[in-house]
Design a protein around this motif. Structure first.
Motif, PDB file in Angstrom:
ATOM      1  N   ALA A 108       0.831  -1.198   0.000  1.00  0.00           N
ATOM      2  CA  ALA A 108       0.000   0.000   0.000  1.00  0.00           C
ATOM      3  C   ALA A 108       0.869   1.253   0.000  1.00  0.00           C
ATOM      4  O   ALA A 108       1.910   1.297   0.658  1.00  0.00           O
ATOM      5  CB  ALA A 108      -0.920   0.000   1.214  1.00  0.00           C
ATOM      6  N   TYR A 109       0.386   2.273  -0.717  1.00  0.00           N
ATOM      7  CA  TYR A 109       1.126   3.518  -0.850  1.00  0.00           C
ATOM      8  C   TYR A 109       0.156   4.697  -0.797  1.00  0.00           C
ATOM      9  O   TYR A 109      -1.047   4.513  -0.994  1.00  0.00           O
ATOM     10  CB  TYR A 109       1.846   3.585  -2.205  1.00  0.00           C
ATOM     11  N   GLY A 110       0.709   5.884  -0.592  1.00  0.00           N
ATOM     12  CA  GLY A 110      -0.051   7.079  -0.867  1.00  0.00           C
ATOM     13  C   GLY A 110      -0.588   7.854   0.308  1.00  0.00           C
ATOM     14  O   GLY A 110      -1.220   8.899   0.116  1.00  0.00           O
ATOM     15  N   GLY A 111      -0.394   7.387   1.512  1.00  0.00           N
ATOM     16  CA  GLY A 111      -0.880   8.145   2.658  1.00  0.00           C
ATOM     17  C   GLY A 111      -0.098   9.428   2.851  1.00  0.00           C
ATOM     18  O   GLY A 111       0.908   9.680   2.184  1.00  0.00           O
ATOM     19  N   GLY A 112      -0.571  10.238   3.770  1.00  0.00           N
ATOM     20  CA  GLY A 112       0.120  11.480   4.054  1.00  0.00           C
ATOM     21  C   GLY A 112      -0.668  12.340   5.004  1.00  0.00           C
ATOM     22  O   GLY A 112      -1.692  11.907   5.550  1.00  0.00           O
ATOM     23  N   SER A 113      -0.172  13.563   5.189  1.00  0.00           N
ATOM     24  CA  SER A 113      -0.834  14.526   6.059  1.00  0.00           C
ATOM     25  C   SER A 113      -1.409  15.641   5.206  1.00  0.00           C
ATOM     26  O   SER A 113      -0.684  16.248   4.412  1.00  0.00           O
ATOM     27  CB  SER A 113       0.171  15.099   7.066  1.00  0.00           C
ATOM     28  N   VAL A 114      -2.689  15.901   5.378  1.00  0.00           N
ATOM     29  CA  VAL A 114      -3.375  16.932   4.600  1.00  0.00           C
ATOM     30  C   VAL A 114      -4.267  17.740   5.519  1.00  0.00           C
ATOM     31  O   VAL A 114      -4.597  17.309   6.630  1.00  0.00           O
ATOM     32  CB  VAL A 114      -4.202  16.337   3.444  1.00  0.00           C
ATOM     33  N   GLY A 148      -8.809  18.451   1.831  1.00  0.00           N
ATOM     34  CA  GLY A 148      -7.826  17.982   0.869  1.00  0.00           C
ATOM     35  C   GLY A 148      -8.163  16.622   0.291  1.00  0.00           C
ATOM     36  O   GLY A 148      -9.184  16.007   0.637  1.00  0.00           O
ATOM     37  N   SER A 149      -7.277  16.163  -0.582  1.00  0.00           N
ATOM     38  CA  SER A 149      -7.473  14.892  -1.269  1.00  0.00           C
ATOM     39  C   SER A 149      -6.197  14.063  -1.233  1.00  0.00           C
ATOM     40  O   SER A 149      -5.091  14.600  -1.149  1.00  0.00           O
ATOM     41  CB  SER A 149      -7.857  15.126  -2.731  1.00  0.00           C
ATOM     42  N   LEU A 150      -6.393  12.775  -1.290  1.00  0.00           N
ATOM     43  CA  LEU A 150      -5.292  11.827  -1.413  1.00  0.00           C
ATOM     44  C   LEU A 150      -5.724  10.693  -2.318  1.00  0.00           C
ATOM     45  O   LEU A 150      -6.917  10.398  -2.431  1.00  0.00           O
ATOM     46  CB  LEU A 150      -4.899  11.253  -0.049  1.00  0.00           C
ATOM     47  N   ARG A 151      -4.748  10.038  -2.905  1.00  0.00           N
ATOM     48  CA  ARG A 151      -5.021   8.836  -3.676  1.00  0.00           C
ATOM     49  C   ARG A 151      -4.144   7.718  -3.135  1.00  0.00           C
ATOM     50  O   ARG A 151      -2.916   7.805  -3.211  1.00  0.00           O
ATOM     51  CB  ARG A 151      -4.727   9.056  -5.149  1.00  0.00           C
ATOM     52  N   PRO A 194     -11.178  15.482   9.529  1.00  0.00           N
ATOM     53  CA  PRO A 194     -10.380  14.933  10.631  1.00  0.00           C
ATOM     54  C   PRO A 194     -10.804  13.524  11.038  1.00  0.00           C
ATOM     55  O   PRO A 194      -9.967  12.712  11.448  1.00  0.00           O
ATOM     56  CB  PRO A 194     -10.600  15.943  11.755  1.00  0.00           C
ATOM     57  N   GLY A 195     -12.079  13.218  10.900  1.00  0.00           N
ATOM     58  CA  GLY A 195     -12.567  11.882  11.239  1.00  0.00           C
ATOM     59  C   GLY A 195     -12.078  10.789  10.309  1.00  0.00           C
ATOM     60  O   GLY A 195     -12.249   9.603  10.603  1.00  0.00           O
ATOM     61  N   ASP A 196     -11.450  11.177   9.206  1.00  0.00           N
ATOM     62  CA  ASP A 196     -10.868  10.200   8.282  1.00  0.00           C
ATOM     63  C   ASP A 196      -9.455   9.800   8.689  1.00  0.00           C
ATOM     64  O   ASP A 196      -8.866   8.909   8.069  1.00  0.00           O
ATOM     65  CB  ASP A 196     -10.832  10.775   6.863  1.00  0.00           C
ATOM     66  N   THR A 197      -8.910  10.438   9.706  1.00  0.00           N
ATOM     67  CA  THR A 197      -7.574  10.099  10.167  1.00  0.00           C
ATOM     68  C   THR A 197      -7.529   8.653  10.654  1.00  0.00           C
ATOM     69  O   THR A 197      -8.313   8.257  11.515  1.00  0.00           O
ATOM     70  CB  THR A 197      -7.142  11.045  11.300  1.00  0.00           C
ATOM     71  N   ALA A 198      -6.638   7.881  10.071  1.00  0.00           N
ATOM     72  CA  ALA A 198      -6.548   6.454  10.387  1.00  0.00           C
ATOM     73  C   ALA A 198      -5.390   5.849   9.604  1.00  0.00           C
ATOM     74  O   ALA A 198      -4.828   6.490   8.709  1.00  0.00           O
ATOM     75  CB  ALA A 198      -7.846   5.735  10.022  1.00  0.00           C
ATOM     76  N   VAL A 199      -5.087   4.620   9.939  1.00  0.00           N
ATOM     77  CA  VAL A 199      -4.217   3.813   9.085  1.00  0.00           C
ATOM     78  C   VAL A 199      -5.122   3.068   8.110  1.00  0.00           C
ATOM     79  O   VAL A 199      -6.085   2.424   8.529  1.00  0.00           O
ATOM     80  CB  VAL A 199      -3.365   2.819   9.892  1.00  0.00           C
ATOM     81  N   TYR A 200      -4.802   3.184   6.847  1.00  0.00           N
ATOM     82  CA  TYR A 200      -5.612   2.557   5.810  1.00  0.00           C
ATOM     83  C   TYR A 200      -4.893   1.306   5.304  1.00  0.00           C
ATOM     84  O   TYR A 200      -3.691   1.331   5.008  1.00  0.00           O
ATOM     85  CB  TYR A 200      -5.846   3.537   4.663  1.00  0.00           C
ATOM     86  N   GLY A 234      -0.436  -1.202   5.465  1.00  0.00           N
ATOM     87  CA  GLY A 234      -1.063  -0.020   6.067  1.00  0.00           C
ATOM     88  C   GLY A 234      -0.343   1.247   5.672  1.00  0.00           C
ATOM     89  O   GLY A 234       0.888   1.278   5.578  1.00  0.00           O
ATOM     90  N   THR A 235      -1.115   2.299   5.455  1.00  0.00           N
ATOM     91  CA  THR A 235      -0.555   3.605   5.140  1.00  0.00           C
ATOM     92  C   THR A 235      -1.331   4.651   5.937  1.00  0.00           C
ATOM     93  O   THR A 235      -2.561   4.604   5.987  1.00  0.00           O
ATOM     94  CB  THR A 235      -0.577   3.879   3.629  1.00  0.00           C
ATOM     95  N   GLN A 236      -0.614   5.551   6.576  1.00  0.00           N
ATOM     96  CA  GLN A 236      -1.225   6.513   7.489  1.00  0.00           C
ATOM     97  C   GLN A 236      -1.798   7.705   6.737  1.00  0.00           C
ATOM     98  O   GLN A 236      -1.118   8.302   5.889  1.00  0.00           O
ATOM     99  CB  GLN A 236      -0.180   7.012   8.494  1.00  0.00           C
ATOM    100  N   VAL A 237      -3.034   8.036   7.072  1.00  0.00           N
ATOM    101  CA  VAL A 237      -3.674   9.251   6.579  1.00  0.00           C
ATOM    102  C   VAL A 237      -3.992  10.117   7.797  1.00  0.00           C
ATOM    103  O   VAL A 237      -4.670   9.659   8.724  1.00  0.00           O
ATOM    104  CB  VAL A 237      -4.955   8.939   5.797  1.00  0.00           C
ATOM    105  N   THR A 238      -3.481  11.337   7.789  1.00  0.00           N
ATOM    106  CA  THR A 238      -3.721  12.264   8.890  1.00  0.00           C
ATOM    107  C   THR A 238      -4.321  13.542   8.333  1.00  0.00           C
ATOM    108  O   THR A 238      -3.755  14.152   7.424  1.00  0.00           O
ATOM    109  CB  THR A 238      -2.407  12.583   9.634  1.00  0.00           C
ATOM    110  N   VAL A 239      -5.462  13.929   8.880  1.00  0.00           N
ATOM    111  CA  VAL A 239      -6.171  15.114   8.418  1.00  0.00           C
ATOM    112  C   VAL A 239      -6.216  16.127   9.558  1.00  0.00           C
ATOM    113  O   VAL A 239      -6.725  15.824  10.640  1.00  0.00           O
ATOM    114  CB  VAL A 239      -7.588  14.779   7.947  1.00  0.00           C
ATOM    115  N   SER A 240      -5.684  17.305   9.313  1.00  0.00           N
ATOM    116  CA  SER A 240      -5.676  18.347  10.339  1.00  0.00           C
ATOM    117  C   SER A 240      -6.722  19.394  10.013  1.00  0.00           C
ATOM    118  O   SER A 240      -7.012  19.672   8.849  1.00  0.00           O
ATOM    119  CB  SER A 240      -4.291  18.989  10.424  1.00  0.00           C
ATOM    120  N   SER A 241      -7.251  19.979  11.078  1.00  0.00           N
ATOM    121  CA  SER A 241      -8.301  20.989  10.881  1.00  0.00           C
ATOM    122  C   SER A 241      -7.715  22.386  10.800  1.00  0.00           C
ATOM    123  O   SER A 241      -6.529  22.589  11.026  1.00  0.00           O
ATOM    124  CB  SER A 241      -9.309  20.911  12.033  1.00  0.00           C
TER     125      SER A 241
END
Length: 117
Positions: free
Chosen positions: A5-11, A15-18, A89-95, A110-117
């Motif tokens: 798995a790839y593509g996580g990040g902090s947004v 924002g958007s991620l793929r 922010p509720g989408d913050t999780a390991v995917y 697993g790839t980490q997605v972190t969403v900041s407000s």
């Protein structure tokens, strides 16, 4: 079943991620027989299904992500994607990506997605 798995990040919110998930050891005909899904696990929470694309073409989404997340698969590349828009922010999780099919099941790392407000 080996998945990468790839593509996580902090947004920021909105924002958007793929996310991408590759099945490098599968041949294409095998990949096409597999149901491919994305799950996520937030801290202190159980892992939950986010989206699934079945071998027969059907797609399913968790109610919380309908209209914002889109799952797709590319058989020629043996990859499954999760386009995530309007992140909250509720989408913050390991995917995690998951494969389930005739030769067994498996999870990506697993790839980490972190969403900041």
């Amino acid at each position: 079943v080996q998945l990468q798995a790839y593509g996580g990040g902090s947004v920021q919110t909105g924002g958007s991620l793929r996310l991408s998930c590759a099945a490098p050891r599968m041949i294409t005909s095998t990949f096409n027989q597999y149901n491919m899904g994305w799950y996520r696990q937030a801290p202190g929470m159980q892992r939950e299904l986010v989206a699934m694309t079945n071998s027969d073409g059907r797609k399913n989404y968790a109610d919380s992500v309908k209209g914002r997340f889109t799952i797709s698969r590319d058989s020629s590349k043996k990859r499954v994607y999760l386009q995530i828009n309007t992140l909250q922010p509720g989408d913050t999780a390991v995917y995690y990506c998951h494969a389930d099919g005739p030769y067994g099941a498996g999870w990506g790392q697993g790839t980490q997605v972190t969403v900041s407000s």
